[in-house]
Design an enzyme around this catalytic site. Structure first.
Site, PDB file in Angstrom:
ATOM      1  N   LYS A  17       0.848  -1.267   0.024  1.00  0.00           N
ATOM      2  CA  LYS A  17       0.126  -0.195  -0.026  1.00  0.00           C
ATOM      3  C   LYS A  17       0.938   1.401   0.132  1.00  0.00           C
ATOM      4  O   LYS A  17       1.989   1.415   0.741  1.00  0.00           O
ATOM      5  CB  LYS A  17      -1.071  -0.045   1.319  1.00  0.00           C
TER       6      LYS A  17
ATOM      7  N   SER B 219      -9.367   1.627   3.115  1.00  0.00           N
ATOM      8  CA  SER B 219      -8.472   2.770   2.304  1.00  0.00           C
ATOM      9  C   SER B 219      -7.547   1.757   1.586  1.00  0.00           C
ATOM     10  O   SER B 219      -6.864   2.191   0.599  1.00  0.00           O
ATOM     11  CB  SER B 219      -7.664   3.644   3.188  1.00  0.00           C
TER      12      SER B 219
ATOM     13  N   SER C 168      -9.569  -0.623   7.645  1.00  0.00           N
ATOM     14  CA  SER C 168      -9.245  -0.338   6.029  1.00  0.00           C
ATOM     15  C   SER C 168      -8.275  -1.641   5.282  1.00  0.00           C
ATOM     16  O   SER C 168      -8.079  -1.424   4.130  1.00  0.00           O
ATOM     17  CB  SER C 168      -8.251   0.782   6.087  1.00  0.00           C
TER      18      SER C 168
END
Length: 461
Positions: free
Chosen positions: A91, A165, A189
């Site tokens: 990420k 996210s 997330s």
């Protein structure tokens, strides 16, 4: 169950080896059935073929990944590496040497990171190769993943968001572009996008895996975690991130006392019947495996207020560190302004969390783990949420993900497990398993039993 082999998307001279799991890939590399270069090359081919519709990656490290795969192939301990040659996505809000850590925002510095985050170092030491950086909404604040020029979509139905996210990570794994991915979880997330993309998503408890995400790891609410297509791969990657080989062991757990809690955290929240059924289905599988199920709702008193204050305050703290705050998205600027008011007021107090945790500890005197729905409804439609008003974003986020944030507030482990598809949207549904500090192994072993009873299609069609 879907299986994607190396030669399904790649040149015919490559060996026919199942590369849909990290465990299978590492075993094939260790025994010489395939080279790290070919394993990584196959993943890059899949990314090239599949990511145009999904926007899972903000950066594909094609040349760097090929170079790093060659270096892995030359390691003398190749046959001992738990993630030998496994392509992994990271990420884009933790540091990868030589890449810019944007965190979904144009407000930060443009200088490349000088060093790897500790999590990235552990992945590399285990033999993994970082093939790309995945998309993230600004500051990882939101439950959908989009920004200027990019909307990240569910691989099961591209009309819907991949969640957030860690939406890019979920889409990358759910579409079979990589077998495992790193994500981090501050309000759900990892578990939200895992549920939206039909994969396993684990947020470990506080302190098990190096955190250091954002400012003070969002006050201890954010942990680095795992997205994978199987529980076995989830446990393997967690064992690497935590530097705890024992966590990869998925032996049968003892008889567990399991709470089933499907009621929403707030009477204002509606839970879609398909999501309630996902939790019921997981509990039924656990019961058939010999565990004892009790219907017992969780003590949510005081949770929503404490979470809202921290969600706002954490954004304000992070915004204070960026060099170009004028470049923040409109919704984020509003969130930050409200967060500054929260910080100034002193409304957010540690005692709020202490009271929530005390009630949870009482609950877990009676139960070893709890099963809930992961989400309350399918993800919002895939659209430019970053350009919509703040309130529209907040309402959309709260409506579909009320079950995940509690475990961030107290810093306890939680996992999302696929449990089929929604009859209306065709997107996945999932159950959440959570437990007290130190229960990661228990959660994983229970999840493996449920997976054996209800295997899922591991990669979206």
């Amino acid at each position: 169950m879907a299986h994607t082999t190396a030669d399904s998307d790649t040149p015919s001279d490559r060996p026919s080896v199942d590369l849909t799991t990290a465990t299978g890939t590492a075993t094939a590399v260790q025994n010489g059935s395939i080279s790290p270069e070919d394993a990584v090359g196959a993943a890059l081919d899949r990314i090239r073929a599949r990511d145009r519709k999904l926007n899972a990656f903000s950066l594909v490290r094609e040349e760097a990944a090929r170079t790093e795969a060659r270096a892995v192939a030359e390691r003398p301990d190749l046959d001992m590496l738990p993630l030998a040659g496994v392509p992994v996505a990271v990420k884009n809000n933790i540091d990868v040497t030589g890449e810019v850590t944007r965190g979904g925002s144009l407000s930060g510095a443009d200088a490349p990171a000088p060093d790897d985050h500790p999590v990235v170092r552990r992945l590399r030491a285990a033999g993994a190769v970082i093939v790309g950086l995945t998309t993230v909404p600004e500051f990882a604040l939101w439950g959908t993943t989009d920004g200027p020029g990019s909307i990240t979509r569910s691989p099961w139905n591209t009309r819907y968001s991949a969640g957030g996210s860690s939406g890019g990570a979920g889409a990358a794994v759910g579409a079979g572009m990589v077998p495992i991915a790193h994500g981090n979880d501050g309000l759900g997330s990892v578990r939200i996008p895992a549920a939206c993309s039909g994969v396993v998503g684990l947020k470990p408890g506080r302190g098990l895996v190096p955190a250091e995400v954002g400012v003070d790891s969002w006050g201890g609410m954010t942990e680095n975690g795992v997205l994978a297509t199987t529980v076995t791969d989830t446990a393997l990657m967690l064992s690497v991130l935590a530097d705890r080989p024992d966590l990869a062991d998925l032996e049968t757990p003892p008889t567990l006392r399991i709470g089933l809690a499907t009621a929403p955290p707030s009477p204002l929240t509606h839970v879609d019947l398909a999501w309630t059924a996902a939790a019921d289905k997981a509990a039924a599988a656990a019961s058939r495996a010999g565990h004892v199920i009790g219907v017992a709702e969780l003590p949510y008193q005081g949770v929503a207020f404490a979470l809202l204050l921290r969600w706002l305050g954490n954004a304000a703290r992070e915004a204070a560190t960026v060099p170009h705050p004028d470049r923040l998205q409109r919704r984020t600027r509003t969130h930050v302004a409200l967060g500054k008011a929260v910080l100034k007021s002193g409304l957010s107090r540690a005692s709020q969390v202490d009271r929530v945790e005390a009630r949870l500890l009482d609950y877990f005197e009676r139960y070893d783990v709890v099963i809930t729905p992961t989400l309350a409804s399918p993800a919002p439609r895939a659209r430019r949420w970053h350009s919509r008003p703040w309130l529209a974003n907040v309402l959309a986020n709260v409506k579909f993900s009320p079950f995940t944030p509690l475990w961030n507030l107290v810093g306890w482990p939680a996992l999302s497990l696929p449990m089929g598809l929604h009859p209306r949207t065709g997107t996945p549904v999932a159950a959440q398993i959570a437990g007290p500090p130190g229960s990661e192994s228990t959660i994983l072993r229970l999840a493996a039993q449920i997976e054996a009873a209800h295997p899922w299609q591991r990669v979206a069609p």
